[in-house]
Design an enzyme around this catalytic site. Structure first.
Site, PDB file in Angstrom:
ATOM      1  N   CYS A  86       7.523  10.848  12.014  1.00 36.93           N
ATOM      2  CA  CYS A  86       6.977  11.355  13.276  1.00 36.93           C
ATOM      3  C   CYS A  86       5.489  11.020  13.386  1.00 36.93           C
ATOM      4  O   CYS A  86       5.127   9.872  13.505  1.00 36.93           O
ATOM      5  CB  CYS A  86       7.269  12.855  13.402  1.00 36.93           C
ATOM      6  SG  CYS A  86       7.094  13.467  15.085  1.00 36.93           S
ATOM      7  N   HIS A 203      13.207  13.705  12.377  1.00 33.55           N
ATOM      8  CA  HIS A 203      12.811  14.483  11.195  1.00 33.55           C
ATOM      9  C   HIS A 203      14.004  14.724  10.258  1.00 33.55           C
ATOM     10  O   HIS A 203      14.663  15.765  10.372  1.00 33.55           O
ATOM     11  CB  HIS A 203      12.279  15.848  11.630  1.00 33.55           C
ATOM     12  CG  HIS A 203      10.919  15.806  12.231  1.00 33.55           C
ATOM     13  ND1 HIS A 203       9.770  15.834  11.466  1.00 33.55           N
ATOM     14  CD2 HIS A 203      10.511  15.744  13.515  1.00 33.55           C
ATOM     15  CE1 HIS A 203       8.713  15.792  12.260  1.00 33.55           C
ATOM     16  NE2 HIS A 203       9.133  15.738  13.510  1.00 33.55           N
ATOM     17  N   GLU A 205      13.959  15.738   7.279  1.00 29.97           N
ATOM     18  CA  GLU A 205      13.750  16.943   6.451  1.00 29.97           C
ATOM     19  C   GLU A 205      14.235  18.206   7.166  1.00 29.97           C
ATOM     20  O   GLU A 205      14.457  19.236   6.530  1.00 29.97           O
ATOM     21  CB  GLU A 205      12.269  17.055   6.037  1.00 29.97           C
ATOM     22  CG  GLU A 205      11.309  17.645   7.072  1.00 29.97           C
ATOM     23  CD  GLU A 205      10.844  16.654   8.131  1.00 29.97           C
ATOM     24  OE1 GLU A 205      11.446  15.555   8.220  1.00 29.97           O
ATOM     25  OE2 GLU A 205       9.895  16.987   8.875  1.00 29.97           O
TER      26      GLU A 205
END
Lengths: 229, 745
Positions: A86, A203, A205
């Site tokens: 990002c 993302h 994660e």
């Protein structure tokens, strides 16, 4: 393998990244403060998401002047692994480690939702074992994620197999409707020519902890661990 | 005191600053002399409604405040603090930014988000989740579209950059908010018990620091501005709106938590309304000490700011910190690391007075205690009168409204409701807020009636929601507010949580209007009753009066309830979405021949005058307890409460998430419109796997709750009494995309 997360003022996914690498993926990971010039022996650097320096001026534009960035560039040029997620992708582009730019989303709004990704190649550490026919569900959360570059560069990164991920629909079709931000050629993630620097807008994660009801992102991040073998 | 070189202001000046003549007299008494202009300005903001709660505190004191889990009760700290066990606590609060948002929606809303988060982290708690509750006028008005877009972008830009997920909220439209939108922001944070910072000041000689942003002329008098009716002239008050910088707030968050962690902080308070004067006076009054402050040392953005401007400025992203003498370098080093201002501007004294100096002159000398709520700030009993409409609304007779005649008319109502901006998905809004940062939002991929955010490193999660159907409150303030509390609790229970406590945002009209004050009193009574029933004390919040346009009368009384619950273990999370075709659908609770105050009656039938929906608090409490049992027994596949839009809407919402449908039979004992679209309370729909049907029925029979088998989940189509009302795809499109279409974006 030791991971390091670079923390700029305004980074806000640094704790998430540390949490997932340490507790979900079981890796050694440390935070590296932007004013430092010591990489503390990290083998793999991650530039996390957030709003480094408030994204004032332009996303990632100021962060690249932080003292640690000279070391990050040195590390990358020596073949060391670097991943930008990002805002981290934006920083790497601004630092010249990855080709292209990330423009404001075509609809001009911040966009927080799940998107689907398809790996475009298995020829990279990040996509090594991914199923090229599968749509991986991962959230995006950005206002400036529209990947753009000139035609020559686009041709070059395609020819070099540097496009790693494209936005697709739930069935894996790469369509205009599945493109959340107007990115050129639905590009969501790329690598450099040396194949050691990676940038990804979504993302992974945030789709790694089983408690969150989606672990597709974890499959992506686990690819990075193959290097330890 | 040293004489200031200005003529003393008169009672006329006091009136211009919003003070009453008797308040001016009281100030003269307190000071034992007439105040100078700086001092008068100080009293005018500290005794404004916004800071002193002078017209509401008498009633606020009647709200229940106690529970064994309360670590900080209402009024004790910047936010309520609830013990979650295992050595952790949750600080949470809601606050309004209505008036700034009416004028400048982007900055007004953004700074609302900034302010509420500072209230949380000034206590040493790291925010982990935000909600917001928004109300706007008629969606067809260009002004409403402009305000909505500005407010949503303001909340998104600030919250997203600050880096805390916005995990839910509500948006409601009604003509009564055409002039005066409501913007209420909620934040919740986690802190280790024993590491909570206090908003206090003591220890003679301890240094007083101002940290964070520089002080400018923005937002001067914002607290007084929020204490007047909104009018056309309000646009002249633009400087009263502050400007937010989320990047600065993020740095301030990290630096503040680091400083508190050192253990050398005596007291700390953020600067919100009324700026430096508010923090210095509230902290000093609480610690029963005084301060000497040199205003020349305050980092400022503009030159030649007057003493009163520096004192009253509401520049954002600032904190006042009192640290132990000798530890100055520790705090300075931390703020240096984060590249933030950190300047000692004075020290603690034993005088209990605040003395401010500017250009070597003593410009104000006031006793701290007399400025603050609970000290010398005035408290008024306002008169109140039952408004004429209240009895009128009660005369509503359901017989005067024709029932829905056939499937075609049911289809027409269903389309109207699912596409109505009050009921349609708020996806267009929600997608502009980062939900997933923090990697702890459990209700992003699993939709539920309340938001669930896991507390990292523990088995526990917080379960949070904001609720208020202001139409019900308008129809009957006492019942409507009890419903608001009940619905919040029901949402938490249906999600698998246990309600713990509430914060409230009391948005009302002008308190000097007896009919408006009657609404306020009724709301407090209803809230007290419901909070006592559910064991959820009021931990504080915010009162916003004067939500009243000079042209259009008051807004609906809107006591927004922000409720905190906890989820003890992760497996309790329960989705609202149907899981599989063939599962059976039950209604827990009883249907009633009631359409009062429903969206159906109000906007489809156009009947605006009716009482609050049917509600019995004991029945509500019972249904919630039964729902808890069903969830803990793992007897249900999904749970969704019946609220706005009635049973049909609840079933549609449960069906479309997984592209499923339903087939139900209506109960001939009731009018069809009441059965399908009525909003009588205390009802929950659950779905169950066929294999667990017997176990579920057994539990329900044992519970003594009313329940009925409605029908089953299907692979597609929303079907009532054998007639398909809508295809799943159409229902999903109407519900998912209507708000966006209404906004023409």
């Amino acid at each position: 393998m030791k991971f390091g997360v670079v923390v700029f003022p305004g980074s806000n996914c640094d704790d998430d990244t540390v949490h997932v690498f340490r507790h979900i993926l079981g890796q050694e990971i440390v935070k590296l403060w932007h004013k430092s010039t010591n990489l503390e022996g990290c083998d793999f650097l991650i530039i996390p998401g957030g709003f480094s320096y408030g994204d004032y001026l332009r996303s990632g534009a100021i962060a690249r002047f932080s003292p640690i960035m000279d070391k990050v560039i040195e590390h990358a040029n020596a073949g060391g692994y670097v991943l930008g997620i990002c805002n981290g992708f934006q920083v790497l582009v601004e630092a010249g480690l990855l080709p292209g730019v990330l423009l404001r989303n075509d609809h001009q709004k911040f966009n927080s939702k799940n998107v689907y990704l398809r790996a475009a190649t298995n020829h990279s550490l990040f996509t090594g074992d991914l199923d090229l026919t599968r749509a991986y569900k991962v959230p995006v959360a950005h206002a400036e994620g529209r990947y753009f570059t000139d035609e020559a560069t686009l041709k070059q990164i395609i020819d070099n197999d540097q496009v790693l991920f494209r936005y697709c629909d739930a069935d894996g079709q790469v369509t205009e409707a599945a493109n959340p931000n107007g990115s050129l050629d639905n590009i969501a993630g790329i690598c450099n020519a040396g194949r050691n620097v990676f940038g990804l807008m979504p993302h992974p994660e945030r789709a790694s902890d089983p408690l969150l009801g989606n672990t597709d992102g974890r499959i992506l991040l686990e690819q990075l661990l193959a290097v330890t073998a | 005191m040293a004489q200031v070189t200005e003529a003393l202001p008169t009672v006329e000046t006091a009136k211009k600053l919003g003070l009453l003549p008797e308040e001016y007299d009281r100030i003269c008494e307190i000071l034992n002399r007439p105040p100078n202009f700086t001092e008068l300005s100080i009293f005018s903001v500290m005794w404004s409604e916004h800071c002193s709660y002078k017209n509401s505190i008498v009633w606020l004191k009647k709200l229940p405040k106690d529970s064994p889990k309360m670590l900080a009760k209402a009024g004790e700290e910047n936010a309520g603090l609830v013990d979650l066990g295992e050595g952790i606590a949750c600080a949470f609060k809601i606050e309004s930014h209505n008036h700034p948002s009416a004028l400048e929606p982007y900055q007004g809303a953004a700074t609302g988000v900034g302010g509420i988060n500072r209230d949380i982290f000034t206590m040493g708690a790291r925010p982990i989740a935000q909600l917001n509750s928004l109300r706007f006028g008629n969606i067809d008005l260009p002004k409403t579209k402009r305000l909505l877009k500005g407010v949503v972008k303001g909340i998104g830009d600030y919250g997203n950059a600050f880096g805390i997920p916005t995990v839910g909220g509500e948006v409601f439209f009604d003509d009564c908010y055409n002039v005066n939108p409501l913007v209420n922001a909620f934040s919740a944070g986690i802190v280790e018990v024993g590491k909570v910072a206090k908003a206090t000041s003591y220890g003679v000689g301890n240094p007083v620091f101002i940290v964070g942003s520089s002080t400018g002329k923005d937002g001067i008098g914002g607290a007084s501005f929020a204490s007047e009716d909104i009018s056309e002239k309000s646009t002249e008050k633009l400087p009263a709106v502050q400007v937010g910088d989320p990047f600065m707030e993020k740095l301030l968050l990290e630096a503040t938590l680091e400083v508190i962690e050192t253990g050398h902080v005596v007291g700390i308070q953020d600067m919100g309304a009324a700026g430096i004067i508010c923090s210095t006076s509230e902290m000093s009054a609480k610690g029963e000490h005084g301060m000497e402050i040199n205003l020349d040392l305050v980092p400022s953005r503009q030159q030649n700011m007057k003493g009163w401007e520096l004192l009253l400025s509401e520049s954002q992203e600032r904190m006042l910190v009192v640290v132990e003498k000798g530890k100055e370098h520790i705090i300075q080093d931390i703020f240096e690391k984060w590249d933030l201002n950190c300047v000692q501007i004075g020290e603690v004294t034993d005088t209990k007075r605040l003395r401010f100096y500017r250009d070597g002159e003593l410009v104000a000398d006031v006793p701290a205690e007399d400025l603050v709520l609970g000290g010398g700030a005035p408290q008024y009993h306002r008169e109140y009168t039952e408004p004429a409409y209240y009895q009128e609304f009660k005369k509503f007779d359901i017989q005067t409204v024709a029932d829905v005649a056939n499937a075609e008319e049911i289809r027409s109502v269903a389309r109207h409701l699912l596409s109505h901006p009050n009921i349609a998905s708020k996806k267009w809004v929600a997608e502009q807020y980062d939900h997933t940062i923090g990697t702890s939002t459990r209700t992003f991929n699993t939709p539920a009636d309340a938001a669930v955010v896991q507390i990292r490193g523990t088995e526990k999660a917080i379960v949070i929601t904001v609720d208020c159907n202001a139409r019900y409150v308008n129809a009957d303030p006492e019942v409507g507010t009890a419903i608001a509390v009940s619905e919040a609790a029901r949402n938490i229970v249906c999600t698998g949580g246990e309600p713990l406590a509430i914060t409230n945002n009391l948005n009302f009209g002008n308190p000097y209007v007896p009919e408006v004050y009657w609404q306020f009193v009724g709301a407090i009574k209803g809230m007290s009753r419901a909070c006592e029933k559910f064991g959820t004390p009021v931990t504080g919040g915010n009162v916003s009066f004067y939500n009243q346009s000079s042209d259009g009368g008051p807004v609906f009384p809107t006591p927004t309830i922000g409720m905190l619950g906890e989820m003890a273990t992760p497996d309790l999370l329960t989705t609202l979405a149907f899981q599989e075709a063939g599962d059976l659908i039950y209604l827990v609770g009883s249907s009633k021949n009631d359409i009062a105050s429903s969206e159906y009656l109000y906007s489809y039938r156009g009947v605006k005058a009716s009482p609050a929906p049917a509600f019995d608090i004991d029945e509500e409490y019972h249904i919630q307890n039964v729902t808890k049992e069903l969830i803990s027994a793992k007897a249900v596949a999904s749970v969704h409460d019946v609220s706005d839009g009635g049973l049909f809407t609840a079933l549609a919402e449960a069906a479309i998430w997984n592209n499923l449908g339903f087939a139900i039979e209506s109960d001939r004992e009731f009018r069809k419109d009441a059965f399908l679209f009525g909003e009588s309370q205390s009802r929950v729909i659950v779905s169950v796997k066929p294999a667990q049907q017997a176990a579920l029925e057994h539990l329900l029979l044992d519970s003594n709750a009313s329940f009925s088998l409605l029908g089953k989940v299907t692979a597609g189509g929303l079907t009532v009494d054998g007639a398909e009302i809508l295809a799943t795809a159409e229902a999903k499109d109407l519900h998912g995309n209507s708000l966006q279409r209404a906004l023409n974006v």
